[in-house]
Motif scaffolding. Structure first.
Motif, short mmCIF file in Angstrom:
data_model
loop_
_atom_site.label_atom_id
_atom_site.label_comp_id
_atom_site.label_asym_id
_atom_site.label_seq_id
_atom_site.Cartn_x
_atom_site.Cartn_y
_atom_site.Cartn_z
N CYS A 27 1.37 9.45 -2.08
CA CYS A 27 0.84 8.45 -3.01
C CYS A 27 1.95 7.75 -3.80
CB CYS A 27 -0.18 9.08 -3.97
SG CYS A 27 0.50 10.26 -5.15
N GLN A 28 3.13 8.30 -3.77
CA GLN A 28 4.24 7.72 -4.51
C GLN A 28 5.21 6.96 -3.61
OE1 GLN A 28 4.27 7.99 -8.07
NE2 GLN A 28 2.22 8.49 -7.32
N ILE A 29 4.89 6.84 -2.34
CA ILE A 29 5.72 6.08 -1.40
C ILE A 29 5.04 4.75 -1.14
CG2 ILE A 29 6.76 5.99 0.89
CD1 ILE A 29 6.69 9.10 0.89
N ARG A 30 5.54 3.70 -1.77
CA ARG A 30 4.98 2.36 -1.60
C ARG A 30 5.64 1.72 -0.39
NH1 ARG A 30 0.94 0.49 -4.03
NH2 ARG A 30 1.34 1.84 -5.79
N MET A 31 4.83 1.28 0.55
CA MET A 31 5.34 0.76 1.82
C MET A 31 5.87 -0.67 1.65
SD MET A 31 5.02 3.33 3.77
CE MET A 31 5.48 2.56 5.31
N THR A 32 7.06 -0.89 2.17
CA THR A 32 7.71 -2.19 2.16
C THR A 32 8.23 -2.47 3.57
OG1 THR A 32 9.90 -1.28 1.69
CG2 THR A 32 8.49 -1.82 -0.23
N GLY A 33 8.69 -3.68 3.80
CA GLY A 33 9.28 -4.01 5.09
C GLY A 33 10.45 -3.11 5.42
N GLU A 34 11.19 -2.70 4.40
CA GLU A 34 12.33 -1.80 4.60
C GLU A 34 11.90 -0.43 5.14
OE1 GLU A 34 15.05 0.27 1.41
OE2 GLU A 34 15.79 -1.76 1.77
N LEU A 35 10.65 -0.06 4.89
CA LEU A 35 10.14 1.24 5.35
C LEU A 35 9.35 1.14 6.66
CD1 LEU A 35 9.05 2.91 1.98
CD2 LEU A 35 11.18 3.20 3.26
N ALA A 93 0.86 -1.19 0.00
CA ALA A 93 0.00 0.00 0.00
C ALA A 93 0.90 1.23 0.00
CB ALA A 93 -0.90 0.00 1.22
N THR A 94 0.31 2.37 -0.31
CA THR A 94 1.09 3.61 -0.29
C THR A 94 0.90 4.32 1.06
OG1 THR A 94 -0.68 4.99 -1.20
CG2 THR A 94 0.82 3.93 -2.79
N ALA A 95 1.81 5.24 1.33
CA ALA A 95 1.70 6.05 2.54
C ALA A 95 0.40 6.85 2.51
CB ALA A 95 2.91 6.96 2.68
N MET A 96 -0.02 7.29 1.32
CA MET A 96 -1.29 8.03 1.19
C MET A 96 -2.47 7.14 1.55
SD MET A 96 -3.88 8.92 -1.72
CE MET A 96 -3.82 7.22 -1.99
N GLU A 97 -2.46 5.90 1.10
CA GLU A 97 -3.55 4.98 1.43
C GLU A 97 -3.61 4.74 2.94
OE1 GLU A 97 -3.79 2.33 -2.66
OE2 GLU A 97 -2.20 1.89 -1.22
N ALA A 98 -2.45 4.64 3.56
CA ALA A 98 -2.41 4.46 5.02
C ALA A 98 -3.05 5.65 5.71
CB ALA A 98 -0.97 4.29 5.49
N ALA A 99 -2.75 6.86 5.23
CA ALA A 99 -3.31 8.08 5.84
C ALA A 99 -4.81 8.15 5.64
CB ALA A 99 -2.64 9.31 5.23
N VAL A 100 -5.27 7.88 4.44
CA VAL A 100 -6.70 7.97 4.14
C VAL A 100 -7.48 6.92 4.93
CG1 VAL A 100 -8.43 7.66 2.31
CG2 VAL A 100 -6.39 9.05 1.89
N ARG A 101 -7.00 5.70 4.95
CA ARG A 101 -7.71 4.62 5.67
C ARG A 101 -7.80 4.87 7.17
NH1 ARG A 101 -4.58 -0.11 2.45
NH2 ARG A 101 -5.70 0.14 0.49
N ASN A 102 -6.86 5.68 7.67
CA ASN A 102 -6.82 5.95 9.11
C ASN A 102 -7.20 7.38 9.46
OD1 ASN A 102 -5.66 3.38 10.50
ND2 ASN A 102 -4.49 3.63 8.61
N ALA A 103 -7.81 8.08 8.51
CA ALA A 103 -8.30 9.44 8.72
C ALA A 103 -7.25 10.38 9.31
CB ALA A 103 -9.57 9.43 9.56
#
Length: 106
Positions: A86-94, A22-32
């Motif tokens: 939206c351009q930061i795709r979350m990985t285990g490294e992040l 998922a992207t950092a933006m998706e994380a933010a939106v899903r968690n308001a």
């Protein structure tokens, strides 16, 4: 799941879990998370998910794409560590990534 921490303009920090891929933006939106409007839904077409990546994470997150550069040209408080969430795709490294949200978006 990986964690990302959003520093919100009044000193508050919100740490949320997000699935890898998922992207950092998706994380933010899903968690308001306040301050991430994401008007274009992640298409890198608006700049309303602008964040400042904490210095310790800049290399791991990587650089901006040319399209991202164009969107940030219209941003507020753009810095060398500015990225569109939206351009930061979350990985285990992040896992544990820390970003701050500018006072306002475009």
């Amino acid at each position: 799941m990986v964690k990302i921490s959003f520093s919100i303009s009044k000193g508050d920090t919100r740490t949320v879990d997000v699935e890898e891929g998922a992207t950092a933006m998706e994380a933010a939106v899903r968690n308001a998370v306040p301050g991430i409007d994401a008007e274009c839904g992640g298409a890198c077409a608006c700049g309303t998910c602008h964040v400042h990546v904490e210095e310790a994470w800049r290399t791991k997150v990587g650089g901006r794409t040319p399209m991202e550069e164009e969107m940030l040209a219209f941003g507020y408080d753009v810095r060398p560590n500015s990225r569109l969430a939206c351009q930061i795709r979350m990985t285990g490294e992040l896992d544990g990534l820390a970003v701050s949200i500018p006072e306002r978006e475009v």
